[in-house]
Design a protein around this motif. Structure first.
Motif, PDB file in Angstrom:
ATOM      1  N   GLY A  80       0.988  -1.348  -0.036  1.00  0.00           N
ATOM      2  CA  GLY A  80      -0.087   0.094  -0.143  1.00  0.00           C
ATOM      3  C   GLY A  80       0.915   1.257  -0.165  1.00  0.00           C
ATOM      4  N   GLY A  81       0.721   2.001  -0.878  1.00  0.00           N
ATOM      5  CA  GLY A  81       1.444   3.267  -1.063  1.00  0.00           C
ATOM      6  C   GLY A  81       2.632   3.316  -1.843  1.00  0.00           C
ATOM      7  N   GLY A  82       3.294   4.438  -2.085  1.00  0.00           N
ATOM      8  CA  GLY A  82       4.296   4.481  -2.928  1.00  0.00           C
ATOM      9  C   GLY A  82       5.639   3.701  -2.739  1.00  0.00           C
ATOM     10  N   PHE A 112      -5.554  14.881   1.259  1.00  0.00           N
ATOM     11  CA  PHE A 112      -4.566  15.543   0.349  1.00  0.00           C
ATOM     12  C   PHE A 112      -4.706  14.988  -0.956  1.00  0.00           C
ATOM     13  CE2 PHE A 112      -2.168  16.111   4.305  1.00  0.00           C
ATOM     14  CZ  PHE A 112      -2.120  17.580   4.668  1.00  0.00           C
ATOM     15  N   LYS A 113      -5.247  13.918  -1.145  1.00  0.00           N
ATOM     16  CA  LYS A 113      -5.559  13.303  -2.818  1.00  0.00           C
ATOM     17  C   LYS A 113      -6.622  14.214  -3.397  1.00  0.00           C
ATOM     18  CE  LYS A 113      -2.186  10.252  -1.972  1.00  0.00           C
ATOM     19  NZ  LYS A 113      -0.905  10.255  -3.022  1.00  0.00           N
ATOM     20  N   ASP A 114      -7.530  14.552  -2.350  1.00  0.00           N
ATOM     21  CA  ASP A 114      -9.006  15.373  -2.858  1.00  0.00           C
ATOM     22  C   ASP A 114      -9.873  14.569  -3.578  1.00  0.00           C
ATOM     23  OD1 ASP A 114     -10.522  17.563  -2.822  1.00  0.00           O
ATOM     24  OD2 ASP A 114      -9.557  18.584  -4.589  1.00  0.00           O
ATOM     25  N   LEU A 143     -13.141  -0.321  -3.754  1.00  0.00           N
ATOM     26  CA  LEU A 143     -12.159  -0.334  -2.460  1.00  0.00           C
ATOM     27  C   LEU A 143     -11.493  -1.658  -2.980  1.00  0.00           C
ATOM     28  CD1 LEU A 143     -11.302   1.077   0.006  1.00  0.00           C
ATOM     29  CD2 LEU A 143     -13.158  -0.422   1.335  1.00  0.00           C
ATOM     30  N   LEU A 144     -10.096  -1.257  -3.441  1.00  0.00           N
ATOM     31  CA  LEU A 144      -9.305  -2.842  -3.842  1.00  0.00           C
ATOM     32  C   LEU A 144      -8.363  -3.064  -2.741  1.00  0.00           C
ATOM     33  CD1 LEU A 144      -8.026  -1.015  -7.435  1.00  0.00           C
ATOM     34  CD2 LEU A 144     -10.164  -2.528  -6.922  1.00  0.00           C
ATOM     35  N   PRO A 145      -8.131  -4.449  -2.748  1.00  0.00           N
ATOM     36  CA  PRO A 145      -7.256  -4.972  -1.965  1.00  0.00           C
ATOM     37  C   PRO A 145      -5.768  -4.613  -2.428  1.00  0.00           C
ATOM     38  CG  PRO A 145      -8.381  -6.730  -2.942  1.00  0.00           C
ATOM     39  CD  PRO A 145      -8.879  -5.685  -3.516  1.00  0.00           C
ATOM     40  N   THR A 176      -5.232  -5.140 -11.773  1.00  0.00           N
ATOM     41  CA  THR A 176      -6.745  -4.162 -11.890  1.00  0.00           C
ATOM     42  C   THR A 176      -6.432  -2.819 -12.032  1.00  0.00           C
ATOM     43  OG1 THR A 176      -7.828  -5.662 -10.556  1.00  0.00           O
ATOM     44  CG2 THR A 176      -8.911  -3.563 -10.653  1.00  0.00           C
ATOM     45  N   VAL A 177      -5.549  -2.086 -11.255  1.00  0.00           N
ATOM     46  CA  VAL A 177      -4.961  -0.690 -11.305  1.00  0.00           C
ATOM     47  C   VAL A 177      -4.437  -0.636 -12.584  1.00  0.00           C
ATOM     48  CG1 VAL A 177      -3.397   0.635 -10.462  1.00  0.00           C
ATOM     49  CG2 VAL A 177      -4.806  -0.442  -8.939  1.00  0.00           C
ATOM     50  N   ASN A 178      -3.741  -1.438 -13.244  1.00  0.00           N
ATOM     51  CA  ASN A 178      -3.007  -1.566 -14.473  1.00  0.00           C
ATOM     52  C   ASN A 178      -4.026  -1.176 -15.564  1.00  0.00           C
ATOM     53  OD1 ASN A 178      -1.408  -1.928 -16.758  1.00  0.00           O
ATOM     54  ND2 ASN A 178      -0.135  -3.499 -16.024  1.00  0.00           N
ATOM     55  N   LEU A 222       3.241   8.510  -7.540  1.00  0.00           N
ATOM     56  CA  LEU A 222       3.702   7.300  -8.587  1.00  0.00           C
ATOM     57  C   LEU A 222       2.369   7.175  -9.685  1.00  0.00           C
ATOM     58  CD1 LEU A 222       5.524   4.733  -6.248  1.00  0.00           C
ATOM     59  CD2 LEU A 222       6.192   6.194  -8.104  1.00  0.00           C
ATOM     60  N   THR A 223       1.287   7.480  -9.127  1.00  0.00           N
ATOM     61  CA  THR A 223       0.085   7.054 -10.024  1.00  0.00           C
ATOM     62  C   THR A 223      -0.084   7.996 -11.197  1.00  0.00           C
ATOM     63  OG1 THR A 223      -1.061   8.781  -8.640  1.00  0.00           O
ATOM     64  CG2 THR A 223      -1.390   6.197  -8.052  1.00  0.00           C
ATOM     65  N   VAL A 224       0.653   9.125 -11.279  1.00  0.00           N
ATOM     66  CA  VAL A 224       0.826  10.016 -12.213  1.00  0.00           C
ATOM     67  C   VAL A 224       1.793   9.490 -13.209  1.00  0.00           C
ATOM     68  CG1 VAL A 224       1.916  12.388 -12.779  1.00  0.00           C
ATOM     69  CG2 VAL A 224       0.457  12.191 -11.111  1.00  0.00           C
TER      70      VAL A 224
HETATM   71  N1  UDP Z   1      -2.370   2.062  -5.138  1.00  0.00           N
HETATM   72  C1  UDP Z   1      -2.712   0.828  -5.267  1.00  0.00           C
HETATM   73  N2  UDP Z   1      -3.877   0.505  -5.064  1.00  0.00           N
HETATM   74  C2  UDP Z   1      -4.672   1.373  -4.534  1.00  0.00           C
HETATM   75  C3  UDP Z   1      -4.323   2.834  -4.530  1.00  0.00           C
HETATM   76  C4  UDP Z   1      -3.013   3.018  -4.633  1.00  0.00           C
HETATM   77  O1  UDP Z   1      -1.972  -0.136  -5.907  1.00  0.00           O
HETATM   78  O2  UDP Z   1      -5.874   1.355  -4.137  1.00  0.00           O
HETATM   79  C5  UDP Z   1      -0.726   2.195  -5.778  1.00  0.00           C
HETATM   80  C6  UDP Z   1      -0.454   3.152  -6.807  1.00  0.00           C
HETATM   81  O3  UDP Z   1      -0.961   2.523  -7.970  1.00  0.00           O
HETATM   82  C7  UDP Z   1       0.745   3.908  -6.500  1.00  0.00           C
HETATM   83  C8  UDP Z   1       0.919   3.888  -5.305  1.00  0.00           C
HETATM   84  O4  UDP Z   1       0.002   2.969  -4.590  1.00  0.00           O
HETATM   85  O5  UDP Z   1       1.856   2.551  -7.033  1.00  0.00           O
HETATM   86  C9  UDP Z   1       0.683   5.073  -4.600  1.00  0.00           C
HETATM   87  O6  UDP Z   1       1.854   6.024  -4.648  1.00  0.00           O
HETATM   88  P1  UDP Z   1       1.746   7.628  -4.792  1.00  0.00           P
HETATM   89  O7  UDP Z   1       3.016   8.009  -4.847  1.00  0.00           O
HETATM   90  O8  UDP Z   1       0.843   8.093  -5.981  1.00  0.00           O
HETATM   91  O9  UDP Z   1       0.909   8.015  -3.401  1.00  0.00           O
HETATM   92  P2  UDP Z   1       1.134   7.429  -2.029  1.00  0.00           P
HETATM   93  O10 UDP Z   1      -0.011   6.591  -1.708  1.00  0.00           O
HETATM   94  O11 UDP Z   1       2.417   7.157  -1.746  1.00  0.00           O
HETATM   95  O12 UDP Z   1       0.805   8.967  -1.205  1.00  0.00           O
END
Ligand code: UDP
Length: 412
Positions: free
Chosen positions: A41-43, A232-234, A287-289, A295-297, A317-319
């Motif tokens: 979860g998270g970057g 913060f992701k608004d 709401l994804l595991p 799925t994200v891809n 990273l999503t950008v």
């Molecule tokens: N991500 C994911 N599933 C989600 C939400 C986010 O796999 O439901 C991934 C997203 O694809 C990216 C990372 O988590 O690879 C989020 O990194 P980003 O730098 O955008 O934000 P952060 O969560 O670190 O603030």
């Protein structure tokens, strides 16, 4: 798990890989430990997942450790995170004490590996106190900040700064985040792994399977924002932008997120998003595991436009992921999004839901511009934000940092 280095040759060319192997030889056997606070979860987890095995393939003795915490600890670290990103948060002395106690418990477990390491990378604030506990350290310690720390709430930064200033160096994603600190600071933006499950090419059938799983209409434009449910992701601002566009175009919106195990606020934000979405059948809140990489891809690949309307963003990273899939990105004019979204070239930078709606409408009416921006975005990522550039910068900064103590071993 990342692919072997040789697999990237077709994407970045042979010279880039040769250079990495040369750098790796100079650091062969170096004991490197990464420490963060969540395995998924998270970057940060996303990066460590590939960085650790690639460092190993290059000959370094690299490992990745995750500190454990209780819910109270993660509430405090989330408040610290919010404070560093500028929110006015009150962290009582007792809260800092919990923060230190949890670090101390983890230190007991990690002590041998931390004491022996040649280089320790501490990612973000959660494990930052470990340095003070490691009195018999042999190696260099580097604090790696992944968050937007350009305008921190001062009382929070003051306490964290007192922990961070003892490090041998720190790394920020961009110059605006760097803070006055008594040690060298490196600027290293993050990157993506183009061969990971999240970014590899998908077949038409794989994409269509995800489309039908979520009931998305292939004949209408699709807006996608993938993000943890974090203020913060608004995400609520994204719903507002969608509603403005919906009046004039038959768009659909996907807001997909999941929880990181170190993020306790997600539930409340998700409730706000669901309320904002109401019963509009064209708003899909998913709401994804945490392991939903494919799925994200697929969602990013089927998007017409990627949104990342953050009001603070370390990098985003999503950008990068969206751009790599050849999509223009409409992103908040903040933090690391500014490094990636070159206004009018790889997407648009916006400050308000109205601004986002205006740019969405523009792109929906200019298919040629949309395609051109998407293609520019992909090449921009290839040049700047793939893992090979990132690992090269880590290797060089390790060489520079170790040079002071091991001049006879490391020959930069
Ligand atoms: N991500 C994911 N599933 C989600 C939400 C986010 O796999 O439901 C991934 C997203 O694809 C990216 C990372 O988590 O690879 C989020 O990194 P980003 O730098 O955008 O934000 P952060 O969560 O670190 O603030």
């Amino acid at each position: 798990m990342s692919a072997p280095l040789g697999a990237y040759e077709g994407i970045v060319g042979p010279a880039v890989l040769r250079q990495l192997r040369q750098l790796g030889e100079k650091l062969s056997g170096t004991r490197v430990v990464h420490v963060n606070s969540t395995r998924e979860g998270g970057g940060v987890a996303e990066i460590l997942e590939w960085m650790t095995p690639i460092m190993r393939e290059l000959g370094l003795d690299a490992s990745w450790e995750v500190i454990d915490g209780n819910p109270r600890f993660f509430e405090i670290t989330k408040a610290i995170h919010n404070g560093l990103q500028g929110a006015n948060v009150a962290i009582p002395v007792k809260g800092w004490k919990t923060f230190e106690d949890v670090n101390a418990r983890n230190f007991k477990r990690l002590r041998p590996i931390l004491e022996e390491a040649d280089i320790v990378f501490i990612h973000d604030p959660q494990p930052a106190h470990l340095l003070r506990l490691c009195e018999r350290r042999k190696g260099k310690w580097i604090w790696r900040a992944h968050i937007d720390i350009s305008r921190p709430f001062r009382p929070v930064w003051k306490v964290l700064r007192s922990m961070v200033e003892g490090y041998d160096a720190s790394i920020f994603s961009m110059a605006q985040f760097a803070q006055p600190l008594p040690h060298p600071q490196f600027l290293v933006p993050p990157s993506i792994d183009p061969l990971s499950g999240k970014n590899r090419d998908l077949s038409h059938a794989e994409i269509e399977a995800v489309r039908s799983e979520y009931g998305l209409d292939p004949s209408r434009p699709l807006l996608v924002q993938i993000s943890r449910f974090d203020r913060f992701k608004d995400p609520v601002g994204v719903v507002a932008a969608y509603r403005m566009v919906r009046k004039v175009a038959p768009v659909q919106l996907v807001l997909a997120g999941g929880g990181a195990t170190d993020d306790p606020e997600g539930k409340a934000v998700l409730e706000d998003v669901l309320e904002a979405a109401g019963n509009d059948p064209d708003i899909h809140v998913l709401l994804l595991p945490p392991d939903s990489h494919k799925t994200v891809n697929a969602l990013q690949r089927m998007a017409t436009i990627i949104l990342q309307k953050s009001t603070r963003e370390g990098f985003g990273l999503t950008v990068t992921e969206g751009m790599w899939k050849g999509k223009p990105v409409i992103g908040g004019d903040v933090g690391g999004i500014r490094l990636q979204v070159v206004n009018h070239h790889t997407g648009f930078l916006v400050n308000t839901p109205e601004g986002a709606a205006h740019r969405i409408r523009y792109l929906l009416h200019h298919q040629e511009g949309l395609d051109r921006m998407g293609a520019t975005a992909r090449e921009f990522v290839r040049e700047n934000y793939l893992l090979t550039r990132h690992i090269r910068e880590y290797l060089t900064l390790m060489l520079v940092t170790l040079r002071d103590t091991q001049a006879n071993v490391v020959n930069v």
